[in-house]
Design a protein around this motif. Structure first.
Motif, PDB file in Angstrom:
ATOM      1  N   GLY C 232      69.268  83.122 117.106  1.00 36.96           N
ATOM      2  CA  GLY C 232      69.338  84.566 117.255  1.00 36.96           C
ATOM      3  C   GLY C 232      70.632  85.093 117.829  1.00 36.96           C
ATOM      4  N   ARG C 233      71.622  84.189 118.049  1.00 36.75           N
ATOM      5  CA  ARG C 233      72.875  84.644 118.609  1.00 36.75           C
ATOM      6  C   ARG C 233      74.033  84.200 117.708  1.00 36.75           C
ATOM      7  N   GLY C 234      73.803  84.328 116.409  1.00 32.95           N
ATOM      8  CA  GLY C 234      74.776  83.794 115.455  1.00 32.95           C
ATOM      9  C   GLY C 234      75.912  84.723 115.116  1.00 32.95           C
ATOM     10  N   GLY C 235      75.919  85.910 115.681  1.00 31.48           N
ATOM     11  CA  GLY C 235      76.934  86.893 115.288  1.00 31.48           C
ATOM     12  C   GLY C 235      78.343  86.385 115.525  1.00 31.48           C
ATOM     13  N   TYR C 236      78.612  86.045 116.736  1.00 30.21           N
ATOM     14  CA  TYR C 236      79.926  85.525 117.064  1.00 30.21           C
ATOM     15  C   TYR C 236      80.204  84.240 116.283  1.00 30.21           C
ATOM     16  N   PHE C 237      79.238  83.346 116.302  1.00 34.82           N
ATOM     17  CA  PHE C 237      79.436  82.043 115.679  1.00 34.82           C
ATOM     18  C   PHE C 237      79.779  82.156 114.203  1.00 34.82           C
ATOM     19  N   ASP C 238      79.066  83.021 113.506  1.00 32.16           N
ATOM     20  CA  ASP C 238      79.273  83.102 112.061  1.00 32.16           C
ATOM     21  C   ASP C 238      80.705  83.466 111.690  1.00 32.16           C
ATOM     22  N   ASN C 239      81.327  84.173 112.567  1.00 29.12           N
ATOM     23  CA  ASN C 239      82.722  84.564 112.306  1.00 29.12           C
ATOM     24  C   ASN C 239      83.682  83.393 112.513  1.00 29.12           C
ATOM     25  N   TYR C 240      83.263  82.383 113.234  1.00 36.74           N
ATOM     26  CA  TYR C 240      84.154  81.280 113.554  1.00 36.74           C
ATOM     27  C   TYR C 240      83.755  79.962 112.877  1.00 36.74           C
ATOM     28  N   GLY C 241      82.505  79.602 112.981  1.00 38.69           N
ATOM     29  CA  GLY C 241      82.065  78.342 112.394  1.00 38.69           C
ATOM     30  C   GLY C 241      82.356  77.174 113.321  1.00 38.69           C
TER      31      GLY C 241
END
Lengths: 502, 502, 502, 502
Positions: C232-241
């Protein structure tokens, strides 16, 4: 610790050297001249006698005439050469007899005793005769002409059999009459100056030993080539072929010396122990790892070069290899994975015997882009040229003097002829002297011989059973092309194939 | 990756080389000849101009006459040499001015612009003037004669101060007018062919790197000797002494190159980073580890050799060392405990500069009893002779050809004159070309200089404060006997002291 | 030479630590607790103040309540824990302001001065805020809240850009307001106990350094795995990988520390110099040498595990990798040809971070036939388990006690929890303490960052431009099967994939 | 390649094991229990018989009762232990006879034949009798009780003479009746689990071999201590002393195994060849390099500890050493200059046998200032604890977890009891099994024995001729202080002397 070789002269004992097969080629070309050279150099014992023994009838005088034709003084204008020759010939005698005749040897024994005049008697028999009469001669010499109160030694020449079985049989037969210590199996390559020097280089210099392993050495090559064919004397050769004639003995012996671990001392047994360990660490040769060739005739510039099978002493259609190349491996901690390449051939473009140690590529090489395109050619190489023109050289990369940063390969060079003015003694001199002195380091022990045959016998059988056809190559050429393929297979190149960079 | 040096010629930019101090000795003997040699070899940029700048009044023509006396063609009978000289001289000009005169440099600037005819302007100032006027000249050149649209570089010659403080002050002053990249501190020893070759040897050959450490190297020696004294020109020298003149720069620079770790690339910054690391790993020199000497006069065979203090330009009673020997240590994993010996002197028996790498004894040496009594003489040694008569040789033990097992030491030898027919360029040519090309590898960076002074400054102060008296040695001799004691203290011998085994 | 960390306490200077972004997760979970732990351990300076700075309105008391919820004492039943907490909270304050507000920071400055009461003022800003407002905050802090008479330092957290360009831009912007020495880029993995221990192991033990090279090491693996997804906290992650999030920083930093040459000292600059050299010796990653994956959902035993794209904060159809494996190579003398494998992933079967050093096979292994069929499993392996449950173990072959000669693999083991009773400090404690002490060793220098991005940027672009689809793997599994193929390609196996032999 | 040990069981041949001296201590405590353990583990051949032979009159039943008292099952609550015992005892028989009686052995032969029931007969004689009757027993066994159609082997126990001469005489005498292959000289230390493991550690692990040389190893220590004295049984001991009893055999054998070069295979002859090479590379012990001691009595805490000379079986004024320490050197490439220290003693503070390998200091150690003041204590050490409580551990320096950079020494540890639940077999089991299987690896060949005596004989003579007085040490102490001086002389410390760092 003193050099055994120079103890010889001091003794009051007699040494009688009997050349069995005195009228043969080897005797005339090598054995008698070597004995004279030793005499000339003052290396023989005070009380020595040389006897020729053969079937033909001859007087002592006739023998002396025969011998005298091949004697030379080390240096042409040597002082007293003629005088020394006379003295030497005066100590040479002849006895005629059959090689399997107890009587003949008993008569020889009587004559020897005359010369020994009651001194301690030491007897060296040099068997320069065909293999099929070895054992008979050994039996007779041993039974009827052994020394009663000193040592009796027998020098035998190759061939030591044709394979594991025949070699083992020969050894077994020899040991009926002789103990191990009396048998001196000669491999005259072991008497070559630079082969002798191999151990000196490795073990008396700090800088070589750290490099002497799989970590730094990419491959090692043992190359033997002759620039002439059988030239009408192929009878013996055809029965053996180049693998038995050169590889299984000369090259393999040098390989073992090259690759052995540090022996515990320089004593013969210690060195031979280490050599046997090398041979036992190798796996038998695979057909895959061997290339065989045979030279064919051609005409060039008006000169006609004959094919091997043009030799009248060679059977038509012979498949006997006059060339062979092989890759061998030593399965121990030091050499695991390093190809040891061998190449031996007749009727090639040049005459040479050499060891080439090719080092690995420099990891993370800073100068990669400054080196030529063939990176294999920019690796270090140590070359030990056994003959002709003895030399040691180390190929290194070097900045070409000048304003740019260009590298090329130069040699750190030790050329024997330039460094050492004295003539280098023939291998036979050293070996005869060692046999007289009882130094066994350069002779082949029975277990060494067994181990050597064990490596080659399966291959030799397979070649013969499968009637493997040798690749034909032109007389005077570089030899079969497949030899290159064999090298490429292990990602290396023959060091002698690139004239520019030799 | 391409060699920067040969990019120079392609450019449309102009390069103006101003030799400040044009009438001095160095300019005449080294700088102008080197520039001509570069021109002759076609290494200078298409658009270049050479300017002499000095206080004396001179015309362009007079400068050309002056220069032309010292120009030589690389090979005496070179083609077109005269013609090339004419062309070169035609591009040489002169401007007279004070070294601290903004005006003088502004006038020079105007003249340079004329020659630059609007092209991109690059300017190289070679400061061949005494240290006390360095900064003034730099200020003026920088303020009044800098390039407006290209680069401006300044070559400075030693001395770079007398100690840490004065050197730091000099650097600080230079940096008021120049950034690090504009400063080219020359150490012409770094331009020597065999010094350049050091990195090639180590890093492009597999066989040296494994040996390059305390494990195999017993000690390394850096030897510089001249066979003449100050000969009436001792004024400058007496203020500096041999340690500052030779050791702290030339020998130390070579040591750093020799001992450095593999750089990440051949780029100037990467190499200089590694050199600084070496210097930082060393501890400052101890008085105990230093020997100083001064030559004294004597008469031999009717010839009288003067003492240092006989030189009229030298103050009576001067304690300035004309000879020094030192032992240094590098406290890192590679070199911990290995003595790095240095020796530099004037008025010695021979002229030479060389690096000698002495290897350790062979552990458990099988040939111990076959080597001579002086075991130190039977260890391997790698000698890199920087001058004269460039050569690399590797001393190895070898079997003396012959029937006995005797060893001696032979050389694996690479003699440059024999291998490379082309004349070796002077160090100044390489360095000038590098300065023009912006290649900083062979120039000394400020932090290198600081680190170098840090090693020597405490010693130099102690020598001066304690008024340590130099050991007197005969002009033309081997130098002070204490230099041997220093070596013995670390259980080694100077490699150059035994004529037989050089 | 003394440990910088314990100098801090003696000083009369003040240190003010401002946590910018004080209400964020990181601040609450890591920064404030770490500060308290340092306080509890008596490691903070005598005169220190902690300030929270954020946009939300809060009183000092509210901040204290917020902080106090996450503070724990090192050991649960520690003495005086409550009392120490009270003291610590009493030195914590709050100021509310915008991150780009000069005014806000000027007000903060005023408050800080009150606490500094005229002492030398040192200020540390910890930027725990999103990257898009980094620069604004730095500008304001620098302009309006810098120390006037002491140091000002800024800790920044990743991401340091998304690629070479954005990272360079960020650095350029930072350097408008700060010099290199003021920037502390944190990579908290460098603060882990066993990562710190890496250099100790290598450089203070004789036995590891000789083995630390291509000669003995077959490959090195850096493994990071989490057993949970984005939750549920993938916002930041998705931009970086995962590559940007873990590999390009944490794993690459550890690799550089692992592989670097011996630094000239333990000083920060010397260590960072060596790390940069490693990075510069590597060639940029090839797409071929990379495997990407993304977890997919499944149901097992009644439990449903979500796919990455089930996370509502993740865009539908996202190709962002949650797993990556890569093979990297260091082109220098030490590591030429050795694969450095990396693997990082979310939602895998276990949680761990470890370094695995796999050694080569024993050449000429005498015990070959006594080892199991999978020879790769019988090579030595050194495992450094960074988390959880810190340990070092060395897998060796050993004779199984008993009458037969059977070998198995045992561990020479150092288990931290068993050996050291004290709790291991959190990485943030070490890093905060170092930032306060000015010790830069564990922080990333600008040129390191550039070099790191240079290795990954081309790959990242290619992945995005070619829209490379990640291999889907089950949540809780071992990850994509292609990761095994990548290892096999270089003839190695992942050390963590065989449960029996971990 | 298969393990010879497990071939035994498959054979239809019979094996008869005759324990000559069946009523002695060794037989009861070690030999019969070991035979039973082998039976219990199902390692004995299908058709085996055990015979006791001694002078006393006894029935088979009495023998069984005598034996049964010392039999134990490996694991106390083993299944079927009682049943197995019954079976084993049923195969044990007794024959009474003189040791020099041909008749006695001829009668034994008759009995053996009954049990062999016409199968191929193999016979193992275990001579557990005093040395003065060895040869008689061998003669009788060989003449009157040899196997007619299988093998006959004889196990002999130390002492193998008192010096070179007596040992050579013993060997000569044995060889009148037996060939080398029939003689099994037992050194039960070679059967210890961790001694067996020595070769496994070195040769099956890549990581040890590179460290196994003078380059990395500073010294190696072989330590044997007992915490009790002769306790009323000093008669035999006093005639031999600790050097002959422990050093010249047990410790020297372990040293040879430790230091040998890689054998060409694991075959007995190959390993023994390498061991002999080690012994031959050593120079005989010098008196200077030896310390002797003898324990003296004292009273502590009410307990009185006797002096050696208080033992009634020991002659008054005996100078026999009960403790000795020695420094030995191996003059080969691998070990040149490395001290091999030995220490053996009775009545010391602890009971142990261990090998300690102390590594060199780290050159250029970056962490020098972080290590404690005793740098010798911060070098790596590999400890192989042979008994009691078998273990291998490697001392390494490690960062102490926490915020400061403090190092300490931790162990990478392999504790056998923790890792391997099975009980470790007694050395006698292994050796008996090997003798039955014809595996000679762990037995001492004649030339090994000669070489071992050659090292110690001159010293032993000198000690006796000069009547060197042993240093007295307290019963239960660490032994003579001079042992420390001996270590210091070679700049090392005994590894067992510092309780904290064991």
């Amino acid at each position: 610790e003193e050099d055994v070789r120079f103890d010889i002269k001091e003794k009051e004992d007699t040494v009688s050297i009997t050349v069995v097969g005195a009228s043969g080629d080897l005797a005339k070309k090598k054995i008698f001249p070597a004995l004279f050279a030793l005499y000339y150099e003052d290396c023989l014992p005070k009380h020595f006698t040389v006897f020729g023994y053969a079937r033909s009838k001859m007087t002592d005088a006739e023998l002396r005439v025969m011998i005298s034709r091949t004697l030379t003084c080390r240096i042409d204008k040597s002082e007293n050469c003629g005088e020394k020759m006379e003295q030497f010939l005066g100590r040479c005698f002849y006895h005629s007899g059959q090689y399997d005749s107890d009587e003949g040897f008993a008569e020889l024994d009587t004559k020897l005793k005359v010369h020994e005049v009651g001194r301690v008697s030491n007897r060296l028999f040099y068997l320069s005769i065909p293999p099929n009469i070895f054992i008979d001669a050994v039996r007779c010499a041993s039974t009827s002409a052994s020394s009663a109160n000193g040592w009796t030694r027998v020098i035998v020449e190759k061939p030591f059999g044709r394979d594991s079985e025949s070699s083992a049989a020969l050894t077994r037969d020899l040991k009926q009459y002789l103990v191990e210590d009396q048998i001196f199996r000669i491999d005259h390559y072991l008497g070559k100056e630079l082969v002798e020097n191999l151990s000196v280089l490795r073990f008396s210099n700090l800088i070589f030993e750290p490099l002497w392993s799989r970590q730094y050495i990419r491959n090692v090559q043992f190359i033997f080539s002759e620039n002439f064919g059988t030239e009408g004397r192929g009878g013996y050769f055809d029965n053996y072929g180049i693998i038995r004639d050169i590889m299984q003995n000369h090259l393999l012996q040098i390989l073992a010396l090259f690759a052995m671990e540090t022996p515990v001392s320089l004593d013969a047994e210690d060195i031979r122990n280490e050599k046997v360990k090398v041979l036992r660490s190798m796996k038998p040769l695979q057909l895959d790892d061997v290339v065989v060739g045979q030279y064919k005739g051609h005409t060039e510039g008006g000169v006609t070069y004959p094919a091997y099978t043009d030799d009248k002493t060679v059977p038509k259609g012979s498949l006997t290899p006059t060339f062979a190349a092989a890759a061998l491996f030593i399965n121990n901690a030091r050499w695991d994975g390093v190809p040891f390449l061998m190449k031996a051939g007749k009727a090639l473009g040049s005459k040479r015997a050499e060891i080439r140690v090719q080092f690995r590529h420099v990891p993370g090489n800073l100068f990669k882009t400054k080196l030529g395109p063939d990176h294999d050619r920019s690796t270090n190489e140590l070359v030990i040229r056994v003959q002709p023109d003895e030399a040691i050289y180390l190929k290194i990369n070097n900045k070409v003097p000048g304003l740019s940063m260009r590298l090329d390969r130069s040699n750190l060079n030790l050329h024997y002829a330039a460094r050492y003015s004295k003539e280098i003694p023939d291998a036979y001199e050293r070996l005869l002297l060692d046999a007289i002195g009882g130094e066994r380091r350069l002779f082949i022990r029975s277990d060494e011989l067994d181990a050597a045959w064990a490596l080659f016998t399966p291959l030799l059988k397979e070649l013969e059973e499968k009637k493997v056809e040798p690749e034909l190559y032109l007389y005077g050429s570089e030899g079969p092309v497949k030899a290159h393929h064999l090298a490429y297979r292990y990602k290396v190149q023959w060091g002698d194939s690139d004239n520019e960079h030799r």
